[in-house]
Write a protein that holds these residues in place. Structure first.
Motif, PDB file in Angstrom:
ATOM      1  N   PHE A  35      -0.911  -1.275 -11.255  1.00 19.00           N
ATOM      2  CA  PHE A  35      -2.103  -1.874 -10.779  1.00 19.00           C
ATOM      3  C   PHE A  35      -1.731  -3.355 -10.470  1.00 19.00           C
ATOM      4  N   THR A  36      -0.982  -3.797 -10.870  1.00 19.76           N
ATOM      5  CA  THR A  36      -0.229  -4.986 -10.025  1.00 19.76           C
ATOM      6  C   THR A  36      -0.302  -5.238  -9.108  1.00 19.76           C
ATOM      7  N   TYR A  39       0.794  -1.562  -0.172  1.00 21.14           N
ATOM      8  CA  TYR A  39      -0.354  -0.039  -0.065  1.00 21.14           C
ATOM      9  C   TYR A  39       0.962   1.164   0.207  1.00 21.14           C
ATOM     10  N   ARG A  40       1.874   1.129   0.837  1.00 25.10           N
ATOM     11  CA  ARG A  40       2.695   2.409   0.704  1.00 25.10           C
ATOM     12  C   ARG A  40       3.176   2.066  -0.541  1.00 25.10           C
ATOM     13  N   GLN A  41       3.946   0.873  -0.779  1.00 26.07           N
ATOM     14  CA  GLN A  41       4.735   1.760  -2.208  1.00 26.07           C
ATOM     15  C   GLN A  41       3.193   2.669  -3.350  1.00 26.07           C
ATOM     16  N   ILE A  42       2.483   1.585  -3.819  1.00 29.58           N
ATOM     17  CA  ILE A  42       1.711   2.704  -4.604  1.00 29.58           C
ATOM     18  C   ILE A  42       0.918   4.208  -4.246  1.00 29.58           C
ATOM     19  N   LYS A  43       1.201   4.062  -2.919  1.00 34.54           N
ATOM     20  CA  LYS A  43       0.940   5.939  -2.986  1.00 34.54           C
ATOM     21  C   LYS A  43       1.770   6.599  -2.779  1.00 34.54           C
ATOM     22  N   ARG A  44       3.079   5.735  -2.783  1.00 35.87           N
ATOM     23  CA  ARG A  44       3.953   6.699  -3.185  1.00 35.87           C
ATOM     24  C   ARG A  44       4.539   7.014  -4.425  1.00 35.87           C
ATOM     25  N   THR A  45       4.326   5.809  -4.988  1.00 36.83           N
ATOM     26  CA  THR A  45       4.513   6.004  -6.879  1.00 36.83           C
ATOM     27  C   THR A  45       3.535   7.091  -7.637  1.00 36.83           C
ATOM     28  N   LEU A  59      -3.126  -6.334  -4.194  1.00 29.58           N
ATOM     29  CA  LEU A  59      -3.402  -5.085  -2.656  1.00 29.58           C
ATOM     30  C   LEU A  59      -5.261  -5.987  -2.206  1.00 29.58           C
ATOM     31  N   HIS A  60      -5.936  -6.448  -3.960  1.00 35.38           N
ATOM     32  CA  HIS A  60      -7.102  -6.746  -4.200  1.00 35.38           C
ATOM     33  C   HIS A  60      -7.391  -8.462  -3.106  1.00 35.38           C
ATOM     34  N   SER A  61      -6.273  -8.970  -4.080  1.00 35.72           N
ATOM     35  CA  SER A  61      -6.330 -10.559  -3.778  1.00 35.72           C
ATOM     36  C   SER A  61      -5.831 -10.617  -1.481  1.00 35.72           C
ATOM     37  N   GLY A  62      -5.108  -9.911  -1.535  1.00 35.60           N
ATOM     38  CA  GLY A  62      -4.704  -9.672  -0.196  1.00 35.60           C
ATOM     39  C   GLY A  62      -5.352  -9.570   1.002  1.00 35.60           C
ATOM     40  N   GLY A  63      -6.780  -8.562   0.432  1.00 35.33           N
ATOM     41  CA  GLY A  63      -7.842  -8.657   1.050  1.00 35.33           C
ATOM     42  C   GLY A  63      -8.759 -10.255   1.214  1.00 35.33           C
ATOM     43  N   PHE A  64      -8.934 -10.744   0.269  1.00 42.46           N
ATOM     44  CA  PHE A  64      -9.845 -12.408   0.592  1.00 42.46           C
ATOM     45  C   PHE A  64      -8.884 -12.674   1.430  1.00 42.46           C
ATOM     46  N   LEU A  92       7.692   2.557 -21.644  1.00 40.69           N
ATOM     47  CA  LEU A  92       7.877   2.200 -20.256  1.00 40.69           C
ATOM     48  C   LEU A  92       7.041   2.792 -19.642  1.00 40.69           C
ATOM     49  N   ASP A  93       5.819   3.368 -20.373  1.00 37.13           N
ATOM     50  CA  ASP A  93       4.732   4.291 -19.653  1.00 37.13           C
ATOM     51  C   ASP A  93       4.016   3.265 -19.611  1.00 37.13           C
ATOM     52  N   LEU A  94       4.386   2.465 -20.439  1.00 35.33           N
ATOM     53  CA  LEU A  94       2.541   0.960 -19.823  1.00 35.33           C
ATOM     54  C   LEU A  94       3.604  -0.124 -18.693  1.00 35.33           C
ATOM     55  N   LEU A  95       4.856   0.340 -18.776  1.00 31.46           N
ATOM     56  CA  LEU A  95       5.228  -1.367 -17.718  1.00 31.46           C
ATOM     57  C   LEU A  95       5.168  -0.317 -16.364  1.00 31.46           C
ATOM     58  N   SER A  96       5.160   1.240 -16.720  1.00 34.86           N
ATOM     59  CA  SER A  96       4.681   1.777 -15.080  1.00 34.86           C
ATOM     60  C   SER A  96       3.278   1.998 -14.860  1.00 34.86           C
TER      61      SER A  96
END
Lengths: 574, 442
Positions: free
Chosen positions: A85-86, A38-44, A91-96, A76-80
Motif C-alpha cells: 500500500f505504501t 509500478y512494475r514492482q507493485i505488479k510483480r508483487t 504512485l498516487h503521489s507521483g501522479g500529483f 510478516l503479513d502486515l509488513l507485506s
C-alpha cells in the motif's frame, strides 16, 4: 494591455523554453521512477510472498500450532501489506508530481509559443489546388483499396468461430398432464427406505442404520431368511416398508417380484408382457449382464422396472400394472444395465445405446415423458445419481466421454466435462461439493459440482469397471474388478493406500454408520473402517455365494441378492 | 437559404432523439430485503466505478450540472469566437474545460464517448440512456449546425488538453493530411458497430486522455496519451484530426453552418499569416485564376465516373464487411466465453477462466449460450455489412469532394476542418489589436 518590446519578448521566449526543458527532465525522471514502482507493485503478490507461504506451510505442519509462528506470520503479513500500500500511495503521489510538472511545462510552452518571433508569410504559396486534389484522389483511392484488400485477406486468413453442434444436448419438453399429476413423495419418506440402486441418496451412502456383522452364510448365522428368486438378474433389491422388490428375466420372459421383508415370502410377481412396441425377439445380451440388470425403483406408491428389451413397467405396490411403455429396443453389445431413479415425481431413465443417448424424465403417474435430453455422445452402462447443489437438484450422468449434469426439473444440461473414456459402467460418488468418478480405462477424477470444473484427474490407480466408488470424509474408496481396494484423497487425487483383497468386486460399496461394506464376487462381505492412513478391516463375513448386486440396508437388515436367492441378514432378536 | 439547408438535418436529429428521450428502463430496481440500499443509478457508468479520489463522485445532480455547464461553455465559446474575436477568451475557456470537464468530472461522460451510448440505445432496446447523455451527445452537434466546431476548440476535454501542448505546430504534408483524415471514419464506424452489437465501448476503451484526468489508468492508455501529447507539440491535435470519431459528425454538420470563423474583420490582404499559424491546416487558399484551372468538362467526367463506380464499390465493401463480421465477432464477450466453454468441454483439463467459471456456476445451459452466440454473430455480420457500405459511401463522398470545382476568393477557413481555436485572429494584421509598435533599432 501594455505592449512588450521585441527584445523583452525574445528573453521571455528563451526563459520559457529553458523552464520547459527543466520541467521535461523532471517529468521524465518522475515517470521513470513511477514505472519502476509500478512494475514492482505488479510483480508483487503481498499475500503470497514466498517467505509468508513458507511460514504458513510450517504452521500447518506444526500440530501444536506454535503461537510464536502465528505471531511471526501476522507480522510478516502486515509488513507485506504495508509495503504494497505504501507503493500504491507513492504512485498516487507521483501522479500529483506529474500533474504539477505538466502544469508548469504547459504554461511555459504557452508562453514560449505566444512569444515566438512574429509569423512570416509561409514559403511557396498559391500551390496548385487542382494538382493537390488530383494527388489526394489517387491517395484516397489507393488507401481505400488497401483497406478493402486487408479486409479480404483477414476474411481468408483468420478462422472464424464455428459453433460446435455435435455435443450440444437438445432438450425436448412435453407439457405434463396436469390432471394426473400428484404431490411427489417427500424426501424423508425416500430416506426411510431403500428406493433406488445404491440407496435413497443414489451415491452408496445409507441413512444411519445399524450394520449387521458377524453373520455367516454357510452356517446360517445371522441369516434371517433366504428366498429363491424365480428368474435370474443382476439387479439389486430395493425396499419400501415391508416390501422388497427385485426383477428377473431371460430371453422368454421378464418379471418383477415382490417379497415380504418379514419372512421372505413372494407376495406377487408381474410379467412385463403385452407392451406395445416390445420386440418379439429380445436383443442379444451377454451372460454377465442378462435381461434384468437395471435395479428397480419405487416411490412407495408405484414400483418401476426396466429391462434389456427397453420395456418399462410400472405397477402399484400390489403388483397391478398401472402403465407400461417400450422405450425402444436398446442396441447394446453387453445389454442394457442403467438403473432409474425418481426425482420430484419424475422417473429418470438414462437410456443409452449405440444409436441414442437419451436422458428421459417420465411422469411417474402417467408414464408420459416430461422432458428428454438428447446427448449425442456414446453408449454407457452407468446409472444416474441425484445430488443437491445449492438447493438445486442435479442429475449426474457419466457417459463414455464425459461427466454431465442436468437440471432435474427442466432437463437442461448444466455442465459437461470431457474427462472420461473407454466403456463406463460405474456411477458417481459425491462428497463436500465434489463429484467423484472412477472407471477403468478412463480415470479417477474429482469435479466441482457447482461449476463443473475439473479438480484433479489421475490414472495411477487400479480402477473399477462395474463397482461404483463411495466417498467419506475427504476420501474416495474404490474397489476394482481385479480385487484391489484403494483410497484416494478427494481433494488432491493423491493415492493414500491400496490393498489386494483377492477376488474382484462388481458389487458397489455402501457407507453405513461410518463403516464401508462391500461384497466381492466370491460373496465375502468386507466391513472396513474408512481410514485415510491405512486399510483397516474390521470383519469379513462370507455369504457362500457369488454376489454381483449391491445390497440394500433398511432398519438394520441387510438384503442381498445372489444369482438365485434373496437373503435377509440381521439380528434375529430385533 | 441557409436555414432551409439546415432544416432536414435538424429534423433528422430531432426525430432520432425522440425514441431515446421517451425510453425507460424496462425492469424496476430490485427491492432488497436485507437492508442494503442500492446506490443511485448513474448514466456515467465507467466514471461511477473508476473515478479516483481526485474526481467528484458522480451524482444525478452533477450529471445535470455537467450538461448545464456544457451549454454554458458552448455559448461562451460562441461569444468569444464570433462576438469578441478573442483568442485569449478562447484560451481561458480551454483552461476551464480542462479543469471542469477534465479533472473535475474525470473526462467522462464526454460527447465523444456518448456516440456509443446512443448507438447502443438505438440498436438495443434494453440499453438505457439518460436524457443527460443524450443532451451531451446532441448539444455540440446542434451548435455545429449553426456555429461550426466550437465544441472542439474550447469545450471538448480531449481537444483542449491537446490544445494546451501545441508548441511548434508543423505543417503536415497536405496529401498525407487529407489521407489521414479518413481514419476517423473507420474509428467512428467501428465504435458504432462495437457498441451497437455489444462487443465493447471501443472509443472509451482507447480514450487516450481520460487516464490523465483520473490520474490512473492502464499502462497502454497512459502511454498512448503521453505519445499523443508529445506528438501534439509538433503536430497539432493529432487525436482530433486523425482519430476523433465525434469530429466526423461535427465536421458534417459544420459544413451546413451559417457562421464560420472569419479570419479577418476587414478586407483580406492575402498575407497568408493565418495559413502559417493555423495548427490544423484549415485555411484554404483562394481558387487559382480560371486559365490555371482544369476545364469544367474534365471535372464533370470524373464525377460521372465516380457515380458509376459508387454502387459497385458499396456492394464490394458491404459483402466484404459481411464476411469480415465472422472475424469481428471473435471479439464479442459472449463469443469469447462460448469459445472458452466449448474448448473446456472438448478438453476436460483445460484451465478455466473467471468468466467460464461464472457461467458454469450460473447453471445456464451451454446450448442456450450457443444459441445466443448464433444471434450475436448474425447481428455483427449485418452490422459489419452496413459498416462496409457506409465506409464506401463516405470515402466516395470524399472523392466527390476533391473532384468538384471549388470557387473561393480569399483565404478562408474550411468549416469542416477548423476547430475554432481562434489563433488566426491573433495574427491577422488587419485586426487592430495585433498591430505592434517597433522601437528604434528593432
Amino acid at each position: 494591455m501594455k505592449k512588450v518590446s521585441i527584445k523583452t519578448r525574445n528573453i521571455i521566449h528563451r526563459t520559457a523554453l529553458a523552464v520547459v526543458v527543466v520541467a521535461s527532465v523532471f517529468l521524465l525522471a518522475v515517470i521513470m521512477i513511477m514505472l519502476l514502482q509500478y512494475r514492482q507493485i505488479k510483480r508483487t503478490e503481498p499475500l503470497n510472498l514466498p517467505a509468508l507461504s513458507g511460514l504458513r506451510g510450517q504452521y500447518i505442519n506444526d500440530e501444536r500450532g506454535s503461537e510464536q509462528l502465528k505471531e511471526q506470520i501476522r507480522q510478516l503479513d502486515l509488513l507485506s501489506r504495508r509495503a504494497w500500500f505504501t507503493g500504491e500511495d507513492q504512485l498516487h503521489s507521483g501522479g500529483f508530481l506529474i500533474i504539477g510538472g505538466m502544469i508548469v511545462m504547459l504554461a511555459m510552452l504557452q508562453v514560449a509559443a505566444s512569444t515566438r518571433p512574429y509569423p512570416n508569410t509561409p514559403p511557396g504559396g498559391g500551390a496548385s489546388t487542382d494538382r493537390l486534389a488530383a494527388r489526394t484522389r489517387v491517395g484516397i483511392a489507393i488507401g481505400g483499396s488497401a483497406v478493402l484488400l486487408l479486409a479480404v485477406v483477414t476474411v481468408f486468413l483468420v478462422k472464424p468461430f464455428a459453433l460446435p453442434v455435435a455435443k450440444a444436448a437438445s432438450v425436448k419438453k412435453t407439457a405434463p398432464d396436469a390432471q394426473l399429476t400428484e404431490t411427489p413423495v417427500a424426501t424423508e419418506e425416500f430416506n426411510r427406505n431403500w428406493p433406488f440402486f445404491r440407496g435413497p441418496y443414489t451415491i452408496g451412502v445409507a441413512p444411519d442404520y445399524k450394520l449387521p456383522v458377524g453373520w455367516d452364510g454357510k452356517t446360517g448365522k445371522g441369516i434371517l431368511w433366504k428366498s429363491e428368486i424365480p428368474l435370474p438378474g443382476y439387479n439389486s433389491p430395493v425396499v419400501w416398508g415391508n416390501r422388497i422388490f427385485v426383477s428377473g428375466g431371460n430371453k422368454q420372459i421378464r418379471e418383477m417380484y415382490c417379497f415380504n421383508a418379514a419372512d421372505g415370502k413372494l407376495l406377487w410377481r408381474h410379467a412385463a408382457d403385452n407392451i406395445p412396441g416390445s420386440p418379439a425377439v429380445p436383443p442379444e445380451v451377454t451372460e454377465d449382464t442378462g435381461y434384468a440388470a437395471p435395479t428397480m425403483a419405487t416411490d412407495g406408491k408405484r414400483v418401476f422396472a426396466v429391462f434389456a428389451t427397453g420395456d418399462l413397467v410400472c405397477a402399484d405396490m400390489d403388483g397391478k400394472r398401472l402403465w407400461a411403455v417400450n422405450l425402444g429396443v436398446p442396441k447394446n453389445h453387453y445389454g442394457y444395465s442403467s438403473s432409474p431413479v425418481i426425482v420430484d415425481g419424475r422417473l429418470i431413465v438414462q437410456f443409452f445405446d449405440e444409436n441414442r443417448q437419451l436422458l428421459i424424465a417420465l411422469n411417474t403417474v402417467t408414464g408420459k415423458p416430461e422432458w428428454s435430453a438428447d446427448r449425442k455422445t456414446s453408449i454407457s452402462w452407468s446409472s444416474p445419481s441425484v445430488i443437491n447443489v445449492a438447493g438445486r437438484k442435479l442429475i449426474v450422468t457419466i457417459t463414455c466421454d464425459a461427466v454431465e449434469t442436468f437440471d432435474a426439473a427442466a432437463g437442461n444440461p448444466v455442465w459437461q466435462l470431457n474427462c472420461m473414456g473407454g466403456e463406463v459402467g460405474t456411477s458417481a460418488a459425491y462428497s463436500e461439493g465434489r463429484i467423484l468418478v472412477a472407471n477403468d480405462n478412463a480415470c479417477a477424477a474429482a469435479i466441482s459440482a457447482a461449476a463443473g470444473r475439473l479438480l484433479w484427474k489421475t490414472n495411477e490407480l487400479t480402477l473399477p469397471d462395474v463397482s461404483s466408488p463411495v466417498a467419506f470424509e475427504n476420501a474416495m474408496y474404490i474397489f476394482s474388478s481385479s480385487g484391489t481396494a484403494s483410497c484416494v484423497d478427494a481433494a488432491t487425487g493423491k493415492k493414500l493406500w491400496e490393498k489386494e483383497l483377492g477376488s474382484g468386486f462388481y458389487s458397489s460399496p455402501l457407507l453405513v454408520s461410518g463403516r464401508i461394506i462391500v461384497f466381492n464376487m466370491e460373496g465375502n462381505a468386507f466391513i472396513i473402517k474408512p481410514d485415510r492412513e491405512k486399510y483397516t478391516q474390521e470383519a469379513v463375513c462370507a455369504l457362500g455365494e457369488k454376489v454381483v448386486a449391491t445390497p440394500a440396508l433398511v432398519n438394520g437388515k441387510l438384503y442381498i441378492r445372489t444369482d438365485k436367492f434373496l437373503y435377509c441378514i440381521g439380528d434375529k432378536t430385533e | 437559404m441557409n436555414r432551409l439547408r439546415k432544416l432536414p438535418a435538424g429534423l433528422i436529429m430531432f426525430f432520432a432523439a425522440m425514441p431515446l428521450l421517451t425510453a425507460q428502463n424496462r425492469f424496476p430496481k430490485p427491492e432488497f430485503t436485507s437492508g442494503y440500499k442500492a446506490p443511485p443509478l448513474s448514466s456515467l457508468p465507467s466514471a461511477a466505478t473508476q473515478l479516483e479520489r481526485s474526481v467528484l463522485p458522480v451524482t444525478p445532480y452533477l450529471e445535470y450540472a455537467a450538461l448545464g455547464m456544457l451549454l454554458i461553455f458552448l455559448l461562451l465559446s460562441c461569444y468569444f469566437l464570433y462576438r469578441k474575436r478573442s483568442r485569449r477568451g478562447i484560451f481561458a475557456m480551454v483552461l476551464a474545460s480542462v479543469a471542469f470537464f477534465g479533472f473535475l468530472i474525470g473526462g467522462c461522460i464526454c460527447a465523444v464517448g456518448s456516440i456509443q451510448n446512443v448507438a447502443a440505445a438505438v440498436f438495443n432496446q434494453n440499453f438505457p440512456i439518460s436524457p443527460v447523455v443524450l443532451g451531451i451527445f446532441m448539444l455540440p452537434l446542434f451548435f455545429a449546425l449553426f456555429a461550426g466546431r466550437v465544441f472542439c476548440g474550447s469545450v471538448c476535454p480531449l481537444g483542449t488538453i491537446q490544445d494546451l501542448v501545441i508548441f511548434y505546430p508543423l505543417k503536415v504534408p497536405p496529401l498525407l493530411d487529407r489521407i489521414l483524415r479518413i481514419l476517423p471514419l473507420f474509428y467512428l464506424g467501428a465504435g458504432v458497430l462495437f457498441a451497437a452489437t455489444g462487443i465493447s465501448f471501443l472509443i472509451c476503451r482507447f480514450d487516450p486522455f481520460v487516464g490523465f484526468y483520473r490520474m490512473t489508468g492502464p499502462f497502454f492508455m497512459l502511454s498512448a496519451g503521453t505519445l499523443l501529447l508529445l506528438l501534439g507539440m509538433f503536430v497539432a491535435r493529432p487525436y482530433c484530426r486523425y482519430l476523433c470519431p465525434y469530429g466526423v459528425l461535427l465536421s458534417w454538420l459544420s459544413k451546413l453552418s451559417s457562421r464560420r470563423v472569419s479570419v479577418t474583420p476587414d478586407e483580406c490582404i492575402r498575407c497568408r499569416l493565418c495559413e502559417d499559424v493555423c495548427p490544423v491546416d484549415a485555411i484554404m487558399p483562394p481558387s487559382p485564376p480560371e486559365d490555371e484551372r482544369e476545364p469544367m468538362r474534365k471535372s464533370l467526367h470524373r464525377i460521372i465516373l465516380l457515380l458509376l463506380l459508387l454502387p459497385m464499390t458499396a456492394a464490394a465493401s458491404g459483402v466484404t464487411g459481411y464476411f469480415l463480421g465472422n472475424q469481428i465477432s471473435l471479439l464479442h464477450p459472449k463469443v469469447v466465453l462460448c469459445r472458452q466453454v466449448c474448448a473446456e468441454l472438448a478438453a476436460g483439463d483445460r484451465p478455466q477462466t473467471d468468466e467460464s467459471l461464472a457461467f458454469r456456476s450460473a447453471g445456464t445451459p451451454v446450448a442456450e449460450l450457443q444459441r445466443e452466440v448464433g444471434g450475436v454473430v448474425s447481428n455483427i455480420r449485418l452490422g459489419s455489412c452496413i459498416l462496409g457500405v457506409f465506409l464506401a459511401l463516405a470515402i466516395m463522398a470524399r472523392l466527390f469532394n476533391f473532384s468538384k470545382r471549388r470557387e473561393q476568393q480569399d483565404y478562408q477557413v474550411d468549416r469542416s476542418i477548423c476547430v475554432c481555436c481562434g489563433r488566426c485572429y491573433s495574427v491577422c494584421p488587419r485586426d487592430k489589436r495585433n498591430r505592434i509598435t517597433l522601437k528604434e533599432g528593432e
